[in-house]
Design an enzyme around this catalytic site. Structure first.
Site, short mmCIF file in Angstrom:
data_model
loop_
_atom_site.label_atom_id
_atom_site.label_comp_id
_atom_site.label_asym_id
_atom_site.label_seq_id
_atom_site.Cartn_x
_atom_site.Cartn_y
_atom_site.Cartn_z
N LYS A 33 43.44 43.01 47.86
CA LYS A 33 42.17 42.88 47.44
C LYS A 33 41.33 43.26 48.56
O LYS A 33 40.19 44.03 48.42
CB LYS A 33 42.01 41.40 46.80
N GLY A 106 32.45 37.39 46.16
CA GLY A 106 31.78 37.46 47.49
C GLY A 106 32.21 38.48 48.31
O GLY A 106 30.96 39.01 49.06
N SER A 182 34.25 35.51 60.60
CA SER A 182 34.17 36.09 59.41
C SER A 182 34.47 37.35 59.32
O SER A 182 33.80 38.25 59.81
CB SER A 182 32.86 35.68 58.84
N ASP A 334 42.47 32.21 53.00
CA ASP A 334 42.24 32.09 51.69
C ASP A 334 43.67 31.48 51.04
O ASP A 334 43.67 31.13 49.80
CB ASP A 334 42.52 33.37 50.90
N LYS A 361 33.49 28.66 49.72
CA LYS A 361 34.25 29.76 48.99
C LYS A 361 33.81 29.45 47.48
O LYS A 361 32.87 29.01 47.11
CB LYS A 361 35.62 29.49 49.17
#
Length: 454
Positions: A33, A106, A182, A334, A361
């Site tokens: 992704k 997001g 991040s 994740d 999240k």
């Protein structure tokens, strides 16, 4: 039950999976992704035609494609399943006619904010209920420092969607040290730096996934990475001209996590997951599961499109609880929900700290997973920045609960996996969010031998 689920506005679609025997077989998972998002974006900023093979066709990535179309790029899916992107060039984004609907994504939102921040256009971002509750402040702060004007919904100080951003042209080159690890914030700043005169610098004290750096360099951006005592320093020189590429997207390690844990916890299982991206900044779950005793072997290791790739041979294993090093969290952030599931079947206690990022999240993944595990008979203790799980030593969990997915695809898939080794059914209240990242999840698990309970 229709096992190819969509996130339309219809009724919730409950899901309950069961395994009546070992999981066996050979499967692939959808394209990565993170790489898919970036391939669409950078292809749309290149001059010429980019071809993408293996693109993840989940709703999140399609939201990115829709936004780039709205800003002038030509994007189409070809008959052979590949995608063609006609770029507008760096600096060539057009004013979108309407709001950009990001759905649940997001990543789309934060990275596109970075692109727009250095273009002379205004865009409004909207999203579903889950996305509209997620904080955007970490991205807003550096982009405002670069000159972008951003008006967000206050949301009790969280700065959430709907959000309107007007880019600065020229934007101001920035040297920015990430206060929290991040990859999305880093990527947003680097993407803004593409159309910013001079050098934009990001310093990350803890390394995060580096797909943006790899792909920016592949498209011809003037980018340098240095490992220093201060941290990892990424420098991009602006006003770049990107060259179109042929991109092959490897399988998403975050998606591979679900069949991988399923095979580890279902007795007798023996599966192969083909063509999985093994980027070191993304392979943390494999390392942790191996440390717990998981029999996971990497086969046919190779490099595809600048990304390391392997086939994973996974067999049922007797897992042992460990204390997971918090420093590795960015490489598997994740995957923690499904790691919680693996921990439920380990012998002893698994301690996971330094993962407070999970609270912002798609849902508060620490709280939601803790509540669901307890409902299914797994003892756990919620921490401010993590979770402690007391495993059952390989025995089935009690199950017998209906779990709220809270509009979170990873929560839904994690509890679906838990239910494969449960004494009583584990029902996910609404499986529609799964289609945001893994539309073929249920058929894939069923291909390995699981069944859908009505």
């Amino acid at each position: 039950m229709n096992i190819h689920m969509t996130t339309d506005n219809g009724s919730p679609q409950p899901l309950c999976l069961a395994a009546t025997g070992p999981l066996t077989g050979d499967v692939t998972v959808p394209g990565d992704k993170s790489i898919s998002h970036r391939a669409i974006m950078l292809g749309a900023l290149a001059v010429g035609e980019t071809r993408i093979t293996g693109l993840l066709e989940g709703e999140d990535v399609l939201a990115t494609a829709g936004a780039m179309r709205a800003m002038g790029a030509g994007i189409e899916r070809l008959a052979d399943g590949s995608w063609r992107v006609h770029g507008v060039g760096v600096g060539g984004l057009l004013q979108p006619a309407g709001a950009l609907d990001m759905g649940n994504s997001g990543t789309s939102t934060r990275l596109l904010m970075g692109l727009i921040a250095s273009h002379p256009i205004t865009a409004t971002f909207v999203g579903d209920a889950s996305l509209s509750g997620r904080p955007m402040g970490r991205v807003i702060t550096p982009l405002q420092m670069m000159g972008a004007a951003i008006a967000a919904t206050p949301g009790a100080g969280r700065q959430t969607l709907p959000l309107t951003i007007t880019g600065a042209c020229p934007a101001i080159a920035l040297r920015y040290r990430l206060p929290v690890a991040s990859a999305q914030v880093k990527s947003a700043i680097l993407l803004a730096g593409l159309n910013t005169p001079g050098e934009t610098v990001v310093i990350e004290p803890i390394a995060t996934r580096d797909h943006s750096e790899r792909m920016l360099a592949g498209f011809g951006a003037n980018l340098a990475v240095a490992e220093t005592p201060e941290g990892r320093i990424i420098t991009i020189r602006g006003e770049a001209e990107l060259k179109p590429q042929d991109i092959i997207v490897p399988g998403d390690p975050s998606s591979a996590a679900f069949p991988m844990v399923a095979a580890l916890i279902v007795p007798g299982s023996d599966i192969i997951i083909r063509n999985v991206g093994m980027n070191p900044t993304r392979a943390g779950l494999v390392r942790v599961l191996q440390a717990m005793g998981g029999r996971i072997d990497l086969r046919n290791e190779r490099t595809v499109g600048g990304e390391p790739v392997a086939d994973l041979h996974v067999r049922h294993s007797s897992l042992t609880g460990i204390e997971v090093p918090p420093g590795g969290a960015p490489s598997m952030i994740d995957e923690y929900p499904v790691l919680f599931v693996a921990a439920a079947f380990a012998q002893g206690r698994t301690i996971m700290r330094g993962i407070d990022e999970l609270r912002v999240k798609e849902s508060d993944r620490i709280a939601v997973m803790s509540q669901g595990l307890v409902a299914c008979g797994v003892a756990c203790e919620e921490l401010p920045d993590g979770l402690i799980v007391d495993g059952r030593g390989g025995d089935p969990v009690a199950g017998g609960a209906t779990v709220a997915a809270c509009l979170d695809h990873r929560i839904a898939m994690s509890f679906a996996v838990l239910g494969l080794n449960a004494a009583r059914p584990v029902i996910i209240d609404d499986a529609r969010p799964i289609s945001t990242s893994f539309p073929g999840f249920v058929p894939m698990i069923c291909q390995l031998g699981a069944t859908v309970r009505d």
